[in-house]
Design a protein around this motif. Structure first.
Motif, PDB file in Angstrom:
ATOM      1  N   ALA A  13       0.825  -1.212   0.000  1.00  0.00           N
ATOM      2  CA  ALA A  13       0.000   0.000   0.000  1.00  0.00           C
ATOM      3  C   ALA A  13       0.856   1.257   0.000  1.00  0.00           C
ATOM      4  O   ALA A  13       0.634   2.180  -0.803  1.00  0.00           O
ATOM      5  N   ASP A  14       1.853   1.315   0.863  1.00  0.00           N
ATOM      6  CA  ASP A  14       2.662   2.526   0.974  1.00  0.00           C
ATOM      7  C   ASP A  14       3.576   2.722  -0.230  1.00  0.00           C
ATOM      8  O   ASP A  14       3.839   3.860  -0.639  1.00  0.00           O
ATOM      9  N   THR A  15       4.053   1.629  -0.826  1.00  0.00           N
ATOM     10  CA  THR A  15       4.881   1.757  -2.023  1.00  0.00           C
ATOM     11  C   THR A  15       4.057   2.298  -3.186  1.00  0.00           C
ATOM     12  O   THR A  15       4.526   3.163  -3.944  1.00  0.00           O
ATOM     13  N   LEU A  16       2.827   1.837  -3.322  1.00  0.00           N
ATOM     14  CA  LEU A  16       1.958   2.354  -4.380  1.00  0.00           C
ATOM     15  C   LEU A  16       1.663   3.839  -4.168  1.00  0.00           C
ATOM     16  O   LEU A  16       1.587   4.607  -5.132  1.00  0.00           O
ATOM     17  N   LYS A  17       1.529   4.259  -2.931  1.00  0.00           N
ATOM     18  CA  LYS A  17       1.336   5.687  -2.647  1.00  0.00           C
ATOM     19  C   LYS A  17       2.559   6.496  -3.066  1.00  0.00           C
ATOM     20  O   LYS A  17       2.439   7.602  -3.593  1.00  0.00           O
ATOM     21  N   THR A  18       3.750   5.941  -2.831  1.00  0.00           N
ATOM     22  CA  THR A  18       4.978   6.616  -3.244  1.00  0.00           C
ATOM     23  C   THR A  18       5.043   6.757  -4.762  1.00  0.00           C
ATOM     24  O   THR A  18       5.402   7.819  -5.291  1.00  0.00           O
ATOM     25  N   LEU A  19       4.684   5.701  -5.484  1.00  0.00           N
ATOM     26  CA  LEU A  19       4.698   5.744  -6.942  1.00  0.00           C
ATOM     27  C   LEU A  19       3.646   6.722  -7.462  1.00  0.00           C
ATOM     28  O   LEU A  19       3.875   7.428  -8.464  1.00  0.00           O
ATOM     29  N   TYR A  20       2.515   6.780  -6.797  1.00  0.00           N
ATOM     30  CA  TYR A  20       1.469   7.739  -7.155  1.00  0.00           C
ATOM     31  C   TYR A  20       2.006   9.163  -7.045  1.00  0.00           C
ATOM     32  O   TYR A  20       1.807   9.994  -7.929  1.00  0.00           O
ATOM     33  N   GLY A  21       2.722   9.446  -5.986  1.00  0.00           N
ATOM     34  CA  GLY A  21       3.278  10.774  -5.793  1.00  0.00           C
ATOM     35  C   GLY A  21       4.345  11.128  -6.807  1.00  0.00           C
ATOM     36  O   GLY A  21       4.528  12.302  -7.148  1.00  0.00           O
ATOM     37  N   ALA A  22       5.065  10.119  -7.312  1.00  0.00           N
ATOM     38  CA  ALA A  22       6.138  10.368  -8.276  1.00  0.00           C
ATOM     39  C   ALA A  22       5.619  10.699  -9.669  1.00  0.00           C
ATOM     40  O   ALA A  22       6.325  11.310 -10.474  1.00  0.00           O
ATOM     41  N   LEU A  23       4.379  10.313  -9.964  1.00  0.00           N
ATOM     42  CA  LEU A  23       3.784  10.549 -11.277  1.00  0.00           C
ATOM     43  C   LEU A  23       3.240  11.964 -11.410  1.00  0.00           C
ATOM     44  O   LEU A  23       2.711  12.534 -10.460  1.00  0.00           O
ATOM     45  N   LYS A  24       3.340  12.497 -12.620  1.00  0.00           N
ATOM     46  CA  LYS A  24       2.643  13.741 -12.935  1.00  0.00           C
ATOM     47  C   LYS A  24       1.136  13.473 -12.984  1.00  0.00           C
ATOM     48  O   LYS A  24       0.723  12.348 -13.287  1.00  0.00           O
ATOM     49  N   PRO A  25       0.290  14.468 -12.700  1.00  0.00           N
ATOM     50  CA  PRO A  25      -1.146  14.293 -12.911  1.00  0.00           C
ATOM     51  C   PRO A  25      -1.421  13.877 -14.359  1.00  0.00           C
ATOM     52  O   PRO A  25      -0.861  14.443 -15.294  1.00  0.00           O
ATOM     53  N   GLY A  26      -2.242  12.863 -14.527  1.00  0.00           N
ATOM     54  CA  GLY A  26      -2.505  12.319 -15.850  1.00  0.00           C
ATOM     55  C   GLY A  26      -1.518  11.252 -16.272  1.00  0.00           C
ATOM     56  O   GLY A  26      -1.667  10.650 -17.340  1.00  0.00           O
TER      57      GLY A  26
END
Length: 283
Positions: free
Chosen positions: A174-187
């Motif tokens: 769960a926390d790793t996916l949150k980190t990857l989410y934050g690394a992505l640009k919107p869209g």
């Protein structure tokens, strides 16, 4: 506006649509040809080439929407199987960043971490020795659940191949996916390929070592903020019965059972895999 003018406008609009569609189709075919050429490159070992039939790299990367101008983060490239394709594809117009295993600064204690740190070091050395093929990828580290250094809204695409089960085993999914989410640009897009557990019903599955339930993975990604936009069966393997003594690791390329039933496992091939495309909503 006269009927003649309206007709001309409609015809011009239709012609423009046809021309744009033709250009898009030509571009897609050109990109597909580039990916296929790189997947079959003589820069790759015969062992790596033999895995194309199971990993379907050109179709998988096309499904995720990879383009040569993108900024892409590949998670835990290990020996660089996908890096061999991604790096030359992106080197002219885009940027590839590799999130390596944590490097060994002397503090690593367990054999598994030490082994993968060594693998990461070898890949970096190989890339440095062959810039003509790999270009100039950047390097960071993923020590789940965090990226080092931390990055925020930097990438157009994050790609992870057969890593989620490791994060889940260590309690970091769960926390790793949150980190990857934050690394992505919107869209931005997250493309994920993962070993898929046997489905028993709409609400249950059987997951031996290394496999994950597809609904569970999707739910975890959605909890992190991602939106599932498409799934593909390009990496499905109906021969995979998913009931082996050492789980997914009994199958190639690991062949954890050694000589025991080796030919049987080789005939099955690599695991049945989910292929999921998520986006980080633009808003």
């Amino acid at each position: 506006m006269s009927i003649t003018t309206i007709t001309k406008t409609w015809l011009c609009s239709g012609l423009l649509t046809v021309l744009v569609s033709g250009v898009n189709l030509a571009n897609a075919e050109d990109l597909a040809a580039q990916l296929q050429q790189l997947a079959q490159s003589e820069q790759r070992s015969s062992e790596n080439l033999s895995r194309n039939q199971y990993r379907n790299p050109e179709q998988t990367l096309q499904f995720f929407g990879l383009e040569p101008t993108m900024s892409v983060l590949e998670i835990w490239p290990a020996h660089g199987w996908y890096t061999e394709i991604l790096a030359p594809f992106l080197k002219a117009e885009g940027q590839l960043t590799l999130a390596q295993f944590r490097h060994n600064d002397g503090s690593l204690k367990d054999d598994r971490s030490i082994f993968w740190a060594r693998v990461s070091q070898k890949l970096e050395q190989r890339i440095a020795e062959n810039p003509q093929h790999f270009g100039n990828p950047r390097f960071i580290e993923l020590d789940p659940p965090m990226l080092y250094p931390a990055v925020t809204e930097q990438f157009d695409m994050v790609l992870t191949f057969r890593n989620a089960h490791i994060w889940n085993e260590s309690g970091h999914l769960a926390d790793t996916l949150k980190t990857l989410y934050g690394a992505l640009k919107p869209g931005g897009v997250m493309g994920m390929v993962e070993h898929r557990a046997a489905k028993l019903s709409d609400i249950s599955s059987s997951a031996v070592e290394g496999y994950l339930d597809e609904s569970y993975v999707i739910a975890a990604a959605e909890l992190a903020g991602f939106e599932l936009v498409a799934s593909s069966e390009v990496n499905a393997n109906p021969l995979d019965t998913k009931n082996y003594p050492k789980g997914v690791y009994a199958l190639p390329p690991t062949l954890a059972m050694g000589l025991q039933d080796k030919n049987s496992y080789l005939s099955i091939g690599e695991s049945d895999r989910m292929t999921l495309k998520f986006i980080k909503p633009a808003e």
